[in-house]
Design a protein around this motif. Sequence first.
Motif, PDB file in Angstrom:
ATOM      1  N   MET A   1       0.837  -1.188   0.000  1.00  0.00           N
ATOM      2  CA  MET A   1       0.000   0.000   0.000  1.00  0.00           C
ATOM      3  C   MET A   1       0.870   1.234   0.000  1.00  0.00           C
ATOM      4  O   MET A   1       2.023   1.196   0.402  1.00  0.00           O
ATOM      5  CB  MET A   1      -0.909   0.016   1.224  1.00  0.00           C
ATOM      6  N   LYS A   2       0.273   2.364  -0.369  1.00  0.00           N
ATOM      7  CA  LYS A   2       1.020   3.615  -0.396  1.00  0.00           C
ATOM      8  C   LYS A   2       0.989   4.251   0.985  1.00  0.00           C
ATOM      9  O   LYS A   2      -0.028   4.266   1.672  1.00  0.00           O
ATOM     10  CB  LYS A   2       0.391   4.587  -1.400  1.00  0.00           C
ATOM     11  N   THR A   3       2.104   4.817   1.400  1.00  0.00           N
ATOM     12  CA  THR A   3       2.149   5.570   2.634  1.00  0.00           C
ATOM     13  C   THR A   3       2.387   7.030   2.295  1.00  0.00           C
ATOM     14  O   THR A   3       2.437   7.415   1.146  1.00  0.00           O
ATOM     15  CB  THR A   3       3.273   5.045   3.546  1.00  0.00           C
ATOM     16  N   LYS A   4       2.548   7.856   3.298  1.00  0.00           N
ATOM     17  CA  LYS A   4       2.743   9.285   3.073  1.00  0.00           C
ATOM     18  C   LYS A   4       4.025   9.550   2.300  1.00  0.00           C
ATOM     19  O   LYS A   4       4.960   8.786   2.324  1.00  0.00           O
ATOM     20  CB  LYS A   4       2.786  10.021   4.421  1.00  0.00           C
ATOM     21  N   LYS A   5       4.057  10.721   1.654  1.00  0.00           N
ATOM     22  CA  LYS A   5       5.174  11.031   0.777  1.00  0.00           C
ATOM     23  C   LYS A   5       6.239  11.859   1.480  1.00  0.00           C
ATOM     24  O   LYS A   5       5.962  12.628   2.375  1.00  0.00           O
ATOM     25  CB  LYS A   5       4.673  11.813  -0.449  1.00  0.00           C
ATOM     26  N   THR A   6       7.493  11.708   1.060  1.00  0.00           N
ATOM     27  CA  THR A   6       8.588  12.514   1.567  1.00  0.00           C
ATOM     28  C   THR A   6       9.442  12.965   0.409  1.00  0.00           C
ATOM     29  O   THR A   6       9.205  12.572  -0.722  1.00  0.00           O
ATOM     30  CB  THR A   6       9.446  11.732   2.581  1.00  0.00           C
ATOM     31  N   LEU A   7      10.467  13.797   0.644  1.00  0.00           N
ATOM     32  CA  LEU A   7      11.194  14.390  -0.468  1.00  0.00           C
ATOM     33  C   LEU A   7      12.641  14.633  -0.154  1.00  0.00           C
ATOM     34  O   LEU A   7      12.988  15.005   0.947  1.00  0.00           O
ATOM     35  CB  LEU A   7      10.563  15.753  -0.826  1.00  0.00           C
ATOM     36  N   VAL A   8      13.488  14.419  -1.153  1.00  0.00           N
ATOM     37  CA  VAL A   8      14.849  14.933  -1.145  1.00  0.00           C
ATOM     38  C   VAL A   8      15.005  15.635  -2.480  1.00  0.00           C
ATOM     39  O   VAL A   8      15.041  14.996  -3.519  1.00  0.00           O
ATOM     40  CB  VAL A   8      15.901  13.829  -1.004  1.00  0.00           C
ATOM     41  N   LEU A   9      15.076  16.959  -2.481  1.00  0.00           N
ATOM     42  CA  LEU A   9      15.241  17.691  -3.735  1.00  0.00           C
ATOM     43  C   LEU A   9      16.671  17.581  -4.222  1.00  0.00           C
ATOM     44  O   LEU A   9      17.613  17.651  -3.438  1.00  0.00           O
ATOM     45  CB  LEU A   9      14.883  19.174  -3.549  1.00  0.00           C
ATOM     46  N   LEU A  10      16.856  17.454  -5.521  1.00  0.00           N
ATOM     47  CA  LEU A  10      18.175  17.367  -6.095  1.00  0.00           C
ATOM     48  C   LEU A  10      18.734  18.755  -6.331  1.00  0.00           C
ATOM     49  O   LEU A  10      18.001  19.715  -6.553  1.00  0.00           O
ATOM     50  CB  LEU A  10      18.121  16.588  -7.415  1.00  0.00           C
ATOM     51  N   PRO A  11      20.072  18.924  -6.325  1.00  0.00           N
ATOM     52  CA  PRO A  11      20.680  20.231  -6.505  1.00  0.00           C
ATOM     53  C   PRO A  11      20.587  20.710  -7.942  1.00  0.00           C
ATOM     54  O   PRO A  11      20.392  19.954  -8.863  1.00  0.00           O
ATOM     55  CB  PRO A  11      22.143  19.988  -6.114  1.00  0.00           C
ATOM     56  N   VAL A  12      20.778  22.031  -8.110  1.00  0.00           N
ATOM     57  CA  VAL A  12      20.769  22.624  -9.450  1.00  0.00           C
ATOM     58  C   VAL A  12      21.708  23.809  -9.476  1.00  0.00           C
ATOM     59  O   VAL A  12      21.799  24.568  -8.532  1.00  0.00           O
ATOM     60  CB  VAL A  12      19.340  23.062  -9.836  1.00  0.00           C
ATOM     61  N   LEU A  13      22.420  23.966 -10.572  1.00  0.00           N
ATOM     62  CA  LEU A  13      23.309  25.100 -10.740  1.00  0.00           C
ATOM     63  C   LEU A  13      22.499  26.357 -10.972  1.00  0.00           C
ATOM     64  O   LEU A  13      21.434  26.345 -11.564  1.00  0.00           O
ATOM     65  CB  LEU A  13      24.237  24.868 -11.931  1.00  0.00           C
ATOM     66  N   THR A  14      22.994  27.516 -10.536  1.00  0.00           N
ATOM     67  CA  THR A  14      22.316  28.785 -10.725  1.00  0.00           C
ATOM     68  C   THR A  14      22.427  29.226 -12.161  1.00  0.00           C
ATOM     69  O   THR A  14      23.485  29.170 -12.768  1.00  0.00           O
ATOM     70  CB  THR A  14      22.951  29.862  -9.818  1.00  0.00           C
ATOM     71  N   LEU A  15      21.311  29.703 -12.728  1.00  0.00           N
ATOM     72  CA  LEU A  15      21.314  30.179 -14.108  1.00  0.00           C
ATOM     73  C   LEU A  15      21.825  31.610 -14.173  1.00  0.00           C
ATOM     74  O   LEU A  15      21.578  32.418 -13.295  1.00  0.00           O
ATOM     75  CB  LEU A  15      19.884  30.149 -14.670  1.00  0.00           C
ATOM     76  N   LEU A  16      22.485  31.916 -15.255  1.00  0.00           N
ATOM     77  CA  LEU A  16      22.923  33.284 -15.504  1.00  0.00           C
ATOM     78  C   LEU A  16      21.805  34.065 -16.176  1.00  0.00           C
ATOM     79  O   LEU A  16      21.484  35.186 -15.804  1.00  0.00           O
ATOM     80  CB  LEU A  16      24.165  33.278 -16.391  1.00  0.00           C
ATOM     81  N   THR A  17      21.217  33.494 -17.230  1.00  0.00           N
ATOM     82  CA  THR A  17      20.105  34.118 -17.937  1.00  0.00           C
ATOM     83  C   THR A  17      19.213  33.027 -18.446  1.00  0.00           C
ATOM     84  O   THR A  17      19.504  31.857 -18.280  1.00  0.00           O
ATOM     85  CB  THR A  17      20.600  34.926 -19.160  1.00  0.00           C
ATOM     86  N   SER A  18      18.123  33.390 -19.088  1.00  0.00           N
ATOM     87  CA  SER A  18      17.279  32.377 -19.720  1.00  0.00           C
ATOM     88  C   SER A  18      16.838  32.892 -21.075  1.00  0.00           C
ATOM     89  O   SER A  18      16.286  33.966 -21.185  1.00  0.00           O
ATOM     90  CB  SER A  18      16.064  32.070 -18.853  1.00  0.00           C
ATOM     91  N   LYS A  97      24.901  20.859 -18.582  1.00  0.00           N
ATOM     92  CA  LYS A  97      24.797  21.249 -19.983  1.00  0.00           C
ATOM     93  C   LYS A  97      23.528  22.055 -20.235  1.00  0.00           C
ATOM     94  O   LYS A  97      23.543  23.051 -20.978  1.00  0.00           O
ATOM     95  CB  LYS A  97      24.806  19.994 -20.861  1.00  0.00           C
ATOM     96  N   LEU A  98      22.435  21.651 -19.612  1.00  0.00           N
ATOM     97  CA  LEU A  98      21.178  22.362 -19.787  1.00  0.00           C
ATOM     98  C   LEU A  98      21.280  23.784 -19.262  1.00  0.00           C
ATOM     99  O   LEU A  98      20.794  24.737 -19.890  1.00  0.00           O
ATOM    100  CB  LEU A  98      20.050  21.614 -19.075  1.00  0.00           C
ATOM    101  N   ASN A  99      21.926  23.958 -18.127  1.00  0.00           N
ATOM    102  CA  ASN A  99      22.120  25.301 -17.578  1.00  0.00           C
ATOM    103  C   ASN A  99      22.916  26.184 -18.531  1.00  0.00           C
ATOM    104  O   ASN A  99      22.610  27.361 -18.720  1.00  0.00           O
ATOM    105  CB  ASN A  99      22.825  25.225 -16.222  1.00  0.00           C
ATOM    106  N   VAL A 100      23.952  25.596 -19.138  1.00  0.00           N
ATOM    107  CA  VAL A 100      24.778  26.352 -20.087  1.00  0.00           C
ATOM    108  C   VAL A 100      23.956  26.747 -21.315  1.00  0.00           C
ATOM    109  O   VAL A 100      24.015  27.892 -21.789  1.00  0.00           O
ATOM    110  CB  VAL A 100      26.021  25.530 -20.501  1.00  0.00           C
ATOM    111  N   LEU A 101      23.168  25.790 -21.841  1.00  0.00           N
ATOM    112  CA  LEU A 101      22.346  26.072 -23.008  1.00  0.00           C
ATOM    113  C   LEU A 101      21.297  27.141 -22.715  1.00  0.00           C
ATOM    114  O   LEU A 101      21.058  28.039 -23.538  1.00  0.00           O
ATOM    115  CB  LEU A 101      21.653  24.787 -23.484  1.00  0.00           C
ATOM    116  N   MET A 102      20.688  27.071 -21.551  1.00  0.00           N
ATOM    117  CA  MET A 102      19.692  28.074 -21.175  1.00  0.00           C
ATOM    118  C   MET A 102      20.335  29.455 -21.044  1.00  0.00           C
ATOM    119  O   MET A 102      19.799  30.446 -21.533  1.00  0.00           O
ATOM    120  CB  MET A 102      19.025  27.671 -19.860  1.00  0.00           C
ATOM    121  N   ALA A 103      21.489  29.498 -20.400  1.00  0.00           N
ATOM    122  CA  ALA A 103      22.162  30.775 -20.198  1.00  0.00           C
ATOM    123  C   ALA A 103      22.622  31.390 -21.513  1.00  0.00           C
ATOM    124  O   ALA A 103      22.642  32.612 -21.667  1.00  0.00           O
ATOM    125  CB  ALA A 103      23.358  30.593 -19.252  1.00  0.00           C
ATOM    126  N   ALA A 104      22.972  30.551 -22.484  1.00  0.00           N
ATOM    127  CA  ALA A 104      23.468  31.033 -23.779  1.00  0.00           C
ATOM    128  C   ALA A 104      22.337  31.278 -24.774  1.00  0.00           C
ATOM    129  O   ALA A 104      22.583  31.712 -25.901  1.00  0.00           O
ATOM    130  CB  ALA A 104      24.453  30.021 -24.357  1.00  0.00           C
TER     131      ALA A 104
END
Length: 524
Positions: A1-18, A97-104
């Motif tokens: 059965m399903k029990t209550k949910k919990t979370l560990v958020l994954l890290p992310v690099l800061t964007l320069l621009t979008s 790579k995604l952060n770099v592409l977004m910033a560029a």
Amino acid sequence: MKTKKTLVLLPVLTLLTSALAGCGGDDPKASQSPSPTDTAASGPPVTLTVEVFDRGIQGQPDLNNNTWTRYINEHFGKPNNAIVKFVPVPRSQEIDKLNVLMAAGEAPDISFTYDSATVSRYAKINGIMQLDDILAKDGKELTNYLGKTVLSYGVFNGKQMAIPAKRTSLAWIGMFIRKDWLDKLGMPVPTNRDELYNALVAFRDKNPGGVDGVIPWGVAATGMNYSFGNVSESFWGKQSEEEFVTAPGWLRPGNKDALKFLNKLYNEKLISPDFALDKTAKQADADVTNGKVGFFSANWDYPLRQNISESLKANAPDANFVPIDTFKNDEGKYKKIAYNENGVNVFIPKSSKNAELAIKYLNWMSNPDVLFFLQYGQEGVNHKMADGIPQVINQTGDNMQTSYLNLDYTLVVNGVELGDPEKNIKALAASAPGLEEVAKQSYKINTTDTYTAFFFDTPNESNIKYGKTLSDMGNQMTDKLIVCKPAEFDSLYDKLVEEYMAAGGKAVMDENVKIYKAMQSNKK
């Protein structure tokens, strides 16, 4: 059965621009496979850019010109006067790579990531599009296919900012033991920690496989595959939902005892001796496939995978790994984490000129006929039918699938999609010829007594700031505590946890509490 949910958020690099700019491409050759088409458009063709993972697999086809991309361009591109061009992103570096592409300003019209924290960060800095209106206009089939629950994982601050894929296979971590070794020793399949401990000791002392360097429990460095399964869950004490959701695992009642148990196993030479140095899990793979390992924990289907099962069969023909549930808690349950209903997060960068076309593409992809071809291809060429279930024919060249069932191209679903959960499970089992019953048993075990990750609908700024540091720190802490001398364990645990909390752990926890309480208030 399903029990209550919990979370560990994954890290992310800061964007320069979008920003986002589409890029042109050549029109690949068309596939002859059938599929529904949209009404043809007029004018110059539009180039729709779509991210695809480059997994670096030996012999992989051109990621922009293969059976699957030609099908897409023939049956979506041509009817919509568009050219779909795929932008490869290395899987191992996808967030960076995604952060770099977004910033560029070079991110594809359709971009994606498995990291919800990355999406929430993009949403907060106004770097991606709000999709509510476009979905209502051009995404009716897509919305119906995914449903409200799956779509809710793409809502941030009340707005639909991402399109989560539907995850059809929810099993995550499994545990496996050498049944042939147990049989030689006259021992039963373990059903709790004590029985597993006795089996590991017998593997060490009696070496039923007669191998050089027997390894009772095969593991790799923390953070890699070959984990410690749900051993921690079997030690956990009671917590309120708020505590369970918001506090780091290091503060969870019973976590210290779980690591002390693993420390005991390591010091009794029941765990891979150099596991902390195995940063790629290649050594653990070698130990398992060479027949040295008696027990291990990894993805629920890991021993069924061709590279593992075939190598093991060649090196140890009598080896027989079976799935087990062995970490029972005080309530008599085998509590373990399972995947949420959502998979990869698809989003459209704010500066995209092709947002409507992007949603039309995902809407087209949600058609059952389209999904079936992208996952299984043409019968007799890419798959064969057995008892009404398609079985992939593994191939090289243009027909190769560089990810399981082409999940890098099927962005609206993660996992088998045959329109019926029972058929999906049978198809999963069919992917391991000769091991179908093992697959079914493992899936059943690892979707029982599960809990899933709690979804925070607001970015945790402290986690964005400290997440990567804390993740790396947590992995190092685990390894240090397992390999230290037993007499040093208690003081070292307390010291490391204090350092963890001071390095950002408390800030993340405090902000989690704030967000959680706000979410509960909004429900009233």
